[in-house]
Structure formats: structure tokens, C-alpha cells
Scaffold this active site. Sequence first.
Site, PDB file in Angstrom:
ATOM      1  N   ARG A  80       1.290  -1.155   0.046  1.00  0.00           N
ATOM      2  CA  ARG A  80       0.024   0.001   0.088  1.00  0.00           C
ATOM      3  C   ARG A  80       0.959   1.438  -0.380  1.00  0.00           C
ATOM      4  NH1 ARG A  80       1.800   2.264   3.674  1.00  0.00           N
ATOM      5  NH2 ARG A  80       1.049   3.609   3.684  1.00  0.00           N
ATOM      6  N   ARG A 117      -7.150  -0.846  -7.538  1.00  0.00           N
ATOM      7  CA  ARG A 117      -7.008   0.302  -6.121  1.00  0.00           C
ATOM      8  C   ARG A 117      -7.592   1.276  -7.254  1.00  0.00           C
ATOM      9  NH1 ARG A 117      -4.651   0.309  -1.343  1.00  0.00           N
ATOM     10  NH2 ARG A 117      -6.281   1.849  -0.825  1.00  0.00           N
ATOM     11  N   ASP A 131      -2.329  10.261  -2.490  1.00  0.00           N
ATOM     12  CA  ASP A 131      -2.563   9.305  -3.388  1.00  0.00           C
ATOM     13  C   ASP A 131      -3.457  10.527  -4.558  1.00  0.00           C
ATOM     14  OD1 ASP A 131      -2.987   6.338  -1.841  1.00  0.00           O
ATOM     15  OD2 ASP A 131      -3.415   8.159  -0.734  1.00  0.00           O
ATOM     16  N   ASN A 162      -6.140  12.146   0.398  1.00  0.00           N
ATOM     17  CA  ASN A 162      -5.152  11.138   1.436  1.00  0.00           C
ATOM     18  C   ASN A 162      -6.014  10.449   1.363  1.00  0.00           C
ATOM     19  OD1 ASN A 162      -2.313  10.763   1.663  1.00  0.00           O
ATOM     20  ND2 ASN A 162      -2.489  11.548   3.221  1.00  0.00           N
ATOM     21  N   LYS A 163      -5.134   9.293   2.794  1.00  0.00           N
ATOM     22  CA  LYS A 163      -5.902   8.430   3.597  1.00  0.00           C
ATOM     23  C   LYS A 163      -6.887   9.342   4.509  1.00  0.00           C
ATOM     24  CE  LYS A 163      -5.259   4.998   4.442  1.00  0.00           C
ATOM     25  NZ  LYS A 163      -5.668   4.407   2.581  1.00  0.00           N
TER      26      LYS A 163
END
Length: 349
Positions: free
Chosen positions: A52, A95, A239, A249-250
Site C-alpha cells: 500500500r 485500487r 494519493d 489522502n488517507k
Amino acid sequence: MDFDRYDRIRPIRWMGDHLLLLDQRRLPFVVEDVRCDDSDAVAAAIHALVVRGAPAIGISAAWGAVLAARGVQAADGAEALAALGPALDRLNAARPTAVNLMWALARVRRALAAAGADWRAVLEAEALAIATEDLAANRRMGELGAALIAPGSGVLTHCNTGSLATAGFGTALGVIRAGVAAGRIDRVYASETRPWLQGARLTAWELLQDGIPATLIADGASAHLMKGGAVQWLIVGADRICANGDVANKIGTYAHAIAARHHGVKVMVVAPSSTVDMATARGEDIEIEMRDPAELLSVAGTRTVAEGVQAWNPVFDVTPAALVDAIVTEKGVVVHPDAAAMAACFGAV
């Protein structure tokens, strides 16, 4: 700068005929590789979060393309590309949010399209170049980002953006490593990053390997930490970065950034230029990956929520450019990003 002192972990290892991926689901208590002998195994590993982090996903996919080519007979690259199409599509679908996955496979496609009879060697060289360039970019970003930080600062990071998420050294964690090495960062805090606990399981473990003291906090403790003046920078990865400077992002990054703006803490986003998607105008246009709600209902396989409870599980959020003080890439630093500043650095589409 002594990069090797803070650069000991390699999550992706090409072994000539197979790919070894450090299984990040099992860290920090089990350090074990998953062996991938074909491209579908790589796609499955990407989807299952064995590997990841946006750059690492792209690198893995490029090696997946090399594995897919093992069973292809073709006279040139164009013929090989046609045969590899389904395998590349399956890798691309593993993904949806991290643009590096699509970027790396687009590079693979371009290299193959121009290749002749030596297309296998061209394909492998392209995968190796993607990995090598990422490591060099991370070290460059580390230097650029660390230069923005005043000596004696405290920093907070979210998710994992280190060697485990890249070819090595890391993006946001690379800046932290460089900042510690340069004597600019005195205190490092990592938020746990539910539901997969990448901050608790991975970032804290990475920093421990490097001998960098770090303090773990709950995701919900960040505003209270900032209020007390312990940190001067929130440093995160990305990302996908849009043409206007919005950042995916996360999940949880957006909340941290809101708290940072309220408390006068600066926000730095660190990502290679491959994460910049100038074809996506703004954050609202990004597809946000939704994962299995079961990930929220348990911890390490043990259910923690009563049966019948429903869950909503987006794994990314979008931080508006207005909340970002600096975007750091290997191509340079964009201060107070907006559409004009992004175009000046990365070119308009």
C-alpha cells in the site's frame, strides 16, 4: 546527508522471476514476504493491502506487468501490448484512487508501444526505472521539505508515507527523516490511522527501526495536541493531487488539516510528481474508494461492534488546497497551491 542511516526498509523486491512484497497487513509483529509469480497475484496483493502507499502500488504494478509478459509470445512491443491488455486492465482496477497506479501502467504501455523485438528487456527496464526514480525523488523531496521546517520543531504525520509506501526513504516520512537528520525536527507524533492502523502499526515501527523517537496519538487527539503547541507542521502524503491543489489522502487527513488551520499549524503535502493529476480539475472529481464496512467493525480480526450495526468506510478524503501551505515534489515546492501555482510548476493540461 546520510540517507542510508534512515533508509533501511525495502517493501518491494524484484527477484528476477518473481516479486516479493513485504506483507504490511502483518507488521509490526510478523515480518514476512508474499511471493507473487504472476500479475494477478500482484493485483490481488494491491487490492488486499499487502502492499500500500501510492508510489509502492505503482511500482508493484509495473513489476506485475513484467510478470504478465512471461507467458506472451510477440514479435514486437505493440503486439505484446495487445496481448497484455487484459492483465494490465486487471492491475489498473486493483485500487481506484491512487493515481500512481494508473501513471505507472501508462508508462509501461508507452514503453511497450515504442519497443521492437527487445520489448521484454524494454519492459523490465521501465519497471526498474520507475522504482529507481521514485527513490531518488523521495530523497530530493526530503531535502526540499526539511528546508521549510524551523529548527526545534515538532511534527505530526498521518497514515504511513515511509519506505513501506514507496521504493524507499518515503515521501512525508522522508521529509521527517531528513528533518531529524538535519537537526530541524525535535518531536515526531504519529496518528494511529483507523481502521487499518497504518500509523500505529507501520509508521511507528519504521521510525523505531531508524532510532527516531516517535509518540503515537489517537486520531481524535490531534486538535488537542496542536492546541498545546507541541507541533508546528502537519506533514502528510497524497494519493492524488488535483490541478487546483486539492489533495486526496488517507481518511482523517482532512480533519487534521482543519484542526491545523485553526491552531496555526502549517500543512505540508509531500508526494512525487507522478501523484499530481493535472487532468483532474478539483477534488470533487476524484473517485473515493469505499472498502468493506467489516474493516470498521473489527480490530485484527476480532469483532468489536455489536451484530447488526452498519458502517460507512471511505478510505480517502479530500483536503482543499486552501488548507495546504506547501506541496513538495521532486520538481519543486508549490507554496499556497492554487490552479495558477500548480500550472506554473507542472504545466497546464
